[in-house]
Scaffold this motif. Structure first.
Motif, mmCIF file in Angstrom:
data_model
loop_
_atom_site.group_PDB
_atom_site.id
_atom_site.type_symbol
_atom_site.label_atom_id
_atom_site.label_comp_id
_atom_site.label_asym_id
_atom_site.label_seq_id
_atom_site.Cartn_x
_atom_site.Cartn_y
_atom_site.Cartn_z
ATOM 1 N N SER A 190 -29.895 -89.602 20.306
ATOM 2 C CA SER A 190 -29.825 -88.972 18.954
ATOM 3 C C SER A 190 -28.848 -89.656 18.012
ATOM 4 O O SER A 190 -28.959 -89.435 16.819
ATOM 5 C CB SER A 190 -29.675 -87.622 19.085
ATOM 6 N N GLY A 191 -27.906 -90.198 18.455
ATOM 7 C CA GLY A 191 -26.793 -90.885 17.869
ATOM 8 C C GLY A 191 -25.661 -90.052 17.293
ATOM 9 O O GLY A 191 -24.858 -90.375 16.637
ATOM 10 N N HIS A 197 -22.036 -87.819 24.533
ATOM 11 C CA HIS A 197 -21.432 -89.163 25.192
ATOM 12 C C HIS A 197 -22.901 -89.913 25.271
ATOM 13 O O HIS A 197 -23.833 -89.524 25.297
ATOM 14 C CB HIS A 197 -20.759 -88.706 26.560
ATOM 15 N N GLY A 198 -22.748 -91.277 25.990
ATOM 16 C CA GLY A 198 -23.675 -91.901 26.120
ATOM 17 C C GLY A 198 -23.707 -93.335 25.419
ATOM 18 O O GLY A 198 -23.027 -93.459 24.503
ATOM 19 N N VAL A 239 -36.585 -87.455 20.334
ATOM 20 C CA VAL A 239 -35.558 -87.961 21.316
ATOM 21 C C VAL A 239 -36.061 -88.049 22.685
ATOM 22 O O VAL A 239 -35.820 -89.351 23.252
ATOM 23 C CB VAL A 239 -34.367 -86.892 21.501
ATOM 24 N N PHE A 240 -36.963 -87.160 23.209
ATOM 25 C CA PHE A 240 -37.263 -87.358 24.568
ATOM 26 C C PHE A 240 -38.388 -88.514 24.454
ATOM 27 O O PHE A 240 -38.304 -89.436 25.496
ATOM 28 C CB PHE A 240 -37.939 -86.068 24.769
ATOM 29 N N ARG A 241 -39.333 -88.695 23.416
ATOM 30 C CA ARG A 241 -40.064 -89.846 23.403
ATOM 31 C C ARG A 241 -39.612 -90.874 23.463
ATOM 32 O O ARG A 241 -39.974 -92.007 23.973
ATOM 33 C CB ARG A 241 -40.977 -89.472 22.359
ATOM 34 N N ARG A 242 -38.518 -91.132 22.766
ATOM 35 C CA ARG A 242 -37.568 -92.394 22.659
ATOM 36 C C ARG A 242 -37.117 -92.777 23.916
ATOM 37 O O ARG A 242 -37.209 -94.071 24.495
ATOM 38 C CB ARG A 242 -36.532 -92.331 21.558
ATOM 39 N N LEU A 243 -36.750 -91.800 24.572
ATOM 40 C CA LEU A 243 -36.012 -92.286 26.080
ATOM 41 C C LEU A 243 -37.443 -92.736 26.891
ATOM 42 O O LEU A 243 -37.120 -93.545 27.530
ATOM 43 C CB LEU A 243 -35.332 -90.952 26.698
#
Length: 229
Positions: free
Chosen positions: A124-125, A130-131, A171-175
Motif C-alpha cells: 500500500s505504500g 513496515h515492509g 493490495v492483496f491482488r498486487r501481492l
C-alpha cells in the motif's frame, strides 16, 4: 468454537467464489491482545496456529502452551528480539531487512532449528507500515535465500484499515501478482509458495485473492480494545 465455525464457513464460501480448495487456507489465531487462558481456549477449540507480535508478552505464553500449537511471530521484529523468537516460533511473518535476516539466521542456528519466514511487503505504500517496497523484494529474497537457517515461505502484507473490505482487494491482488513474478523469474529463493494476508475485517477478500494464511484476532478470540483486527 462458534466463531471458528463461522470463520471456516466464510473461508469455504470465499473459496467457492474463487475456485479454490479451503484446505489451502490456514487460520492463524491472533492472540496478542488476549490472556493465557483465552489462548488456551483457542487451542482447545481446535486452532493449531497461534499468532503473537510482542516477544516479551509472547514468550511466557509459549512457555506454558508452546508444545500445543504452531507459533507465528506476526509483528515487527527488532533484531535484538530475534534471540527470543528463534527456536520458539516456527514462523516469522515480518522479515523486512537484511540486518534482521542475518541476526535471525544466527539465532536460529544457535537454537538448532530453522525459522520459516515471510517477507513483508508494504504494497500500500503507507508510511505507517513496515515492509519492503515491491521493487526491492526480488533482490532481498535472493540475499535472504543464502542464509541456511531461514526458510523463505512466502510474502506477507497488511492492507489499509478501512470499513469496506473491497478497498483492500487491490493490495492483496498486487501481492499475488508479485508472488507470480518472483516465481517466474526462477531466481534463488523465489519459490515462495505461501501468502500471508487478510485479517478479521478483510480476510474473505484476501482468500479470494489467494491468501494461504489469514491472521485473525477479533473474529475468533474477541475484542480486547476497539482497534483490534
Amino acid at each position: 468454537e462458534q466463531n471458528l465455525h463461522q470463520v471456516k464457513e466464510n473461508i469455504a464460501a470465499a473459496c467457492r467464489r474463487s475456485g479454490r480448495n479451503p484446505d489451502e487456507v490456514r487460520i492463524v489465531a491472533v492472540t496478542k491482545y488476549v490472556d493465557l487462558e483465552t489462548t488456551r481456549r483457542a487451542l482447545d477449540a481446535g486452532l493449531t496456529h497461534i499468532g503473537e507480535s510482542r516477544a516479551q508478552e509472547a514468550v511466557p505464553k509459549w512457555e506454558q502452551l508452546g508444545d500445543r500449537g504452531i507459533w507465528h511471530f506476526i509483528g515487527h521484529l527488532q533484531s535484538n528480539k530475534a534471540k527470543a523468537v528463534a527456536g520458539r516460533f516456527t514462523y516469522v511473518h515480518s522479515l523486512d531487512r537484511f540486518s534482521l535476516a542475518k541476526e535471525l539466521n544466527r539465532r536460529s542456528e544457535a537454537a538448532g532449528r530453522p525459522t520459516r519466514c515471510f517477507v513483508q511487503v508494504n504494497v500500500s505504500g503507507e508510511a505507517s507500515k513496515h515492509g519492503l517496497d515491491p521493487v526491492e523484494v526480488k533482490e532481498f529474497v535472493e540475499q535472504a535465500a543464502e542464509f541456511p537457517y531461514l526458510q523463505l515461505e512466502g510474502l506477507m502484507t497488511m492492507a489499509p484499515f478501512t470499513e469496506d473490505p473491497e478497498e483492500a482487494r487491490p493490495v492483496f491482488r498486487r501481492l499475488k501478482e508479485l508472488q507470480r513474478e518472483l516465481q517466474q523469474s526462477g531466481a534463488s529463493g523465489t519459490a515462495l509458495p505461501h501468502l500471508s494476508m487478510g485479517m478479521s475485517r478483510d480476510y474473505q477478500v484476501a482468500v479470494e485473492e489467494g491468501a494461504t494464511f489469514v491472521r485473525l484476532g477479533s473474529v475468533l478470540v474477541g475484542e480486547a480494545y476497539p482497534k483490534q483486527r
